[in-house]
Design a protein around this motif. Structure first.
Motif, PDB file in Angstrom:
ATOM      1  N   UNK A   1     128.017 -21.808  -6.805  1.00  0.00           N
ATOM      2  CA  UNK A   1     127.074 -21.995  -5.707  1.00  0.00           C
ATOM      3  C   UNK A   1     125.656 -21.777  -6.194  1.00  0.00           C
ATOM      4  N   UNK A   2     124.714 -22.318  -5.438  1.00  0.00           N
ATOM      5  CA  UNK A   2     123.290 -22.168  -5.749  1.00  0.00           C
ATOM      6  C   UNK A   2     122.525 -21.935  -4.454  1.00  0.00           C
TER       7      UNK A   2
ATOM      8  N   UNK B   1     134.189 -30.737  -3.529  1.00  0.00           N
ATOM      9  CA  UNK B   1     135.397 -30.255  -4.194  1.00  0.00           C
ATOM     10  C   UNK B   1     136.027 -31.357  -5.033  1.00  0.00           C
ATOM     11  N   UNK B   2     136.504 -30.960  -6.215  1.00  0.00           N
ATOM     12  CA  UNK B   2     137.193 -31.853  -7.133  1.00  0.00           C
ATOM     13  C   UNK B   2     138.561 -31.259  -7.470  1.00  0.00           C
ATOM     14  N   UNK B   3     139.558 -32.139  -7.642  1.00  0.00           N
ATOM     15  CA  UNK B   3     140.866 -31.697  -8.083  1.00  0.00           C
ATOM     16  C   UNK B   3     141.770 -31.311  -6.926  1.00  0.00           C
ATOM     17  N   UNK B   4     142.987 -30.941  -7.275  1.00  0.00           N
ATOM     18  CA  UNK B   4     143.998 -30.511  -6.301  1.00  0.00           C
ATOM     19  C   UNK B   4     143.549 -29.199  -5.663  1.00  0.00           C
ATOM     20  N   UNK B   5     143.464 -29.127  -4.330  1.00  0.00           N
ATOM     21  CA  UNK B   5     142.976 -27.901  -3.679  1.00  0.00           C
ATOM     22  C   UNK B   5     143.884 -26.692  -3.880  1.00  0.00           C
ATOM     23  N   UNK B   6     145.090 -26.898  -4.400  1.00  0.00           N
ATOM     24  CA  UNK B   6     145.981 -25.773  -4.676  1.00  0.00           C
ATOM     25  C   UNK B   6     146.059 -25.460  -6.168  1.00  0.00           C
ATOM     26  N   UNK B   7     145.288 -26.193  -6.978  1.00  0.00           N
ATOM     27  CA  UNK B   7     145.405 -26.061  -8.436  1.00  0.00           C
ATOM     28  C   UNK B   7     144.660 -24.837  -8.952  1.00  0.00           C
TER      29      UNK B   7
ATOM     30  N   UNK C   1     134.905 -26.273  -7.103  1.00  0.00           N
ATOM     31  CA  UNK C   1     134.258 -26.267  -5.794  1.00  0.00           C
ATOM     32  C   UNK C   1     132.786 -25.937  -5.999  1.00  0.00           C
ATOM     33  N   UNK C   2     131.916 -26.792  -5.494  1.00  0.00           N
ATOM     34  CA  UNK C   2     130.469 -26.637  -5.672  1.00  0.00           C
ATOM     35  C   UNK C   2     129.770 -26.570  -4.322  1.00  0.00           C
ATOM     36  N   UNK C   3     128.880 -25.595  -4.182  1.00  0.00           N
ATOM     37  CA  UNK C   3     128.072 -25.450  -2.957  1.00  0.00           C
ATOM     38  C   UNK C   3     126.608 -25.465  -3.387  1.00  0.00           C
ATOM     39  N   UNK C   4     125.952 -26.635  -3.338  1.00  0.00           N
ATOM     40  CA  UNK C   4     124.576 -26.739  -3.853  1.00  0.00           C
ATOM     41  C   UNK C   4     123.545 -25.947  -3.057  1.00  0.00           C
ATOM     42  N   UNK C   5     123.791 -25.764  -1.750  1.00  0.00           N
ATOM     43  CA  UNK C   5     122.866 -24.988  -0.905  1.00  0.00           C
ATOM     44  C   UNK C   5     123.711 -23.967  -0.150  1.00  0.00           C
ATOM     45  N   UNK C   6     123.778 -22.758  -0.707  1.00  0.00           N
ATOM     46  CA  UNK C   6     124.657 -21.733  -0.145  1.00  0.00           C
ATOM     47  C   UNK C   6     124.033 -20.981   1.019  1.00  0.00           C
TER      48      UNK C   6
ATOM     49  N   UNK D   1     119.143 -27.997  -8.365  1.00  0.00           N
ATOM     50  CA  UNK D   1     119.012 -29.196  -9.192  1.00  0.00           C
ATOM     51  C   UNK D   1     120.101 -29.242 -10.263  1.00  0.00           C
ATOM     52  N   UNK D   2     120.486 -28.084 -10.789  1.00  0.00           N
ATOM     53  CA  UNK D   2     121.576 -28.044 -11.768  1.00  0.00           C
ATOM     54  C   UNK D   2     122.866 -28.565 -11.147  1.00  0.00           C
ATOM     55  N   UNK D   3     123.186 -28.146  -9.929  1.00  0.00           N
ATOM     56  CA  UNK D   3     124.418 -28.621  -9.298  1.00  0.00           C
ATOM     57  C   UNK D   3     124.331 -30.095  -8.939  1.00  0.00           C
ATOM     58  N   UNK D   4     123.151 -30.588  -8.616  1.00  0.00           N
ATOM     59  CA  UNK D   4     122.977 -32.031  -8.419  1.00  0.00           C
ATOM     60  C   UNK D   4     123.410 -32.780  -9.678  1.00  0.00           C
ATOM     61  N   UNK D   5     122.983 -32.301 -10.836  1.00  0.00           N
ATOM     62  CA  UNK D   5     123.336 -32.976 -12.086  1.00  0.00           C
ATOM     63  C   UNK D   5     124.797 -32.736 -12.463  1.00  0.00           C
ATOM     64  N   UNK D   6     125.338 -31.582 -12.130  1.00  0.00           N
ATOM     65  CA  UNK D   6     126.755 -31.343 -12.409  1.00  0.00           C
ATOM     66  C   UNK D   6     127.635 -32.256 -11.552  1.00  0.00           C
TER      67      UNK D   6
END
Length: 380
Positions: free
Chosen positions: A38-39, A25-31, A71-76, A50-55
């Motif tokens: 997800x991937x 997660x990046x940024x303010x969690x309430x923003x 919010x990123x979930x590389x392995x959902x 692999x795309x989320x790894x690079x992101x």
């Protein structure tokens, strides 16, 4: 750029086992705006991982400020990741019950609607905030009473995404071009997504059948707007999309880095990341109805030999492949022409060229709705 990594344990299904979701997660969690990406929901579909790894690498570099929440979930789907059978990952369906991991998400529009009835007003932003709060509360309650790991996983993914303005569920097909699934009620406001992704195919449907992940989040807003009417404005507050990153073999750093950049610039355009994304590109092709997608199926077992490549524009009646039976007494009679049933764009084929009766040979994105294409519009 500050990144918070969290791990959400899944309930064990057997003794001595444990799995968890890893969330970045990046940024303010309430923003807001908030983007959730997800991937690997179909665990063996690797391009998105692999795309989320690079992101993540791009966001960690901090070249532009985070203006919202990402919010990123590389392995959902850690359940599917663990399903190995004779050296092959069986990540599309559950070996426990046969359910497709991207189907059977709960439709909570009625429950949310009942809970907010009489509480909505004339301000759309206030209504959105209330609906998101109630949606999250209902999901939390259902997760607390979920039976089994699969049900809990579905509800946890929905809880992570239920308050997001943008939800991208990264998948891939077998052998395919880039393509995007979106809801009709999001169009044309969401046209910037396939434009930035440079997707030649965008297919639209408010309900594709089977309750996939993206529709469990976007369709709720459409249903609530229809229920409550114009007096209590309910916008389409969640742009949720299934993004198909070509085929399963399209895995490599160069391609994944390019796709990560496309998503990055889309998020810039939507106000989640600072910096200049550049002008919105022109759509490569017009959007088409999902019920205009022809799923070309094999009438018999045999070997497929394609006559047209991926990305071909075809017309009704055009031969797109031959189905060959090498055991036929007469080789001349051992070949069947497979023809297109609609005008359109060939965007998916099979990698393994042996097919069984009823198996999908190709998918064609057509511009007109097809007779009989209703109910479940996706392949399982």
């Amino acid at each position: 750029m500050t990144r918070i990594v969290s791990r959400f344990p899944l309930p064990p299904m057997s003794l001595g086992t444990e799995r968890h979701l890893t969330v970045h997660a990046y940024g303010d969690p309430d923003a807001h705006p908030k983007a959730y990406v997800q991937a690997g929901l179909h665990a063996g579909e690797l391009p998105g991982l692999l795309v989320l790894h690079h992101l993540i690498r791009r966001l960690d570099a901090g070249e532009d400020p985070i203006l919202g929440q990402i919010v990123l979930v590389p392995v959902a789907n850690p359940i599917g990741q663990s399903q190995l059978l004779r050296g092959q990952m069986i990540g599309r369906t559950s070996l426990a019950d046969g359910t497709n991991f991207n189907r059977e998400y709960p439709d909570l529009a009625t429950a949310v609607g009942d809970a907010v009835a009489g509480r909505l007003g004339k301000d759309s932003e206030t209504n959105v905030a209330l609906i998101r709060d109630v949606f999250g509360e209902i999901l939390a309650d259902q997760a607390a009473h979920a039976e089994g790991e699969g049900a809990y996983l579905r509800l946890t993914l929905m809880r992570l995404a239920c308050d997001a303005d943008i939800v991208l569920d990264l998948h891939c097909d077998d052998d395919a071009t880039f393509h995007v699934y979106l809801a009709d009620h999001l169009w044309p406001d969401a046209a910037d997504l396939p434009a930035y992704l440079e997707s030649p195919v965008t297919m639209l449907a408010n309900e594709s059948g089977g309750n996939p992940f993206d529709e469990s989040l976007s369709k709720l807003w459409f249903d609530l707007r229809n229920r409550f009417g114009a007096a209590t404005p309910v916008p389409s507050a969640c742009l949720a999309s299934t993004v198909e990153l070509r085929g399963g073999g399209d895995v490599g750093d160069a391609l994944a880095e390019d796709d990560a950049d496309r998503i990055y610039r889309f998020l810039q355009h939507r106000g989640l990341i600072g910096g200049d994304p550049g002008p919105v590109p022109e759509l490569l092709r017009p959007a088409t109805p999902l019920n205009g997608m022809e799923i070309v199926k094999s009438p018999l077992p045999g070997i497929v030999s394609y006559r047209v490549p991926l990305g071909a524009e075809v017309v009704t009646g055009q031969a797109i492949a031959d189905l060959i039976d090498p055991t036929a007494d007469d080789p001349a009679e051992g070949r069947i022409e497979i023809t297109a049933g609609t005008d359109g764009f060939v965007f998916a084929r099979k990698t393994h060229r042996f097919v069984w009766p009823g198996e999908t040979i190709a998918k064609i994105a057509g511009g007109q709705s097809l007779a009989g294409r209703a109910g479940k519009l996706l392949t399982d």
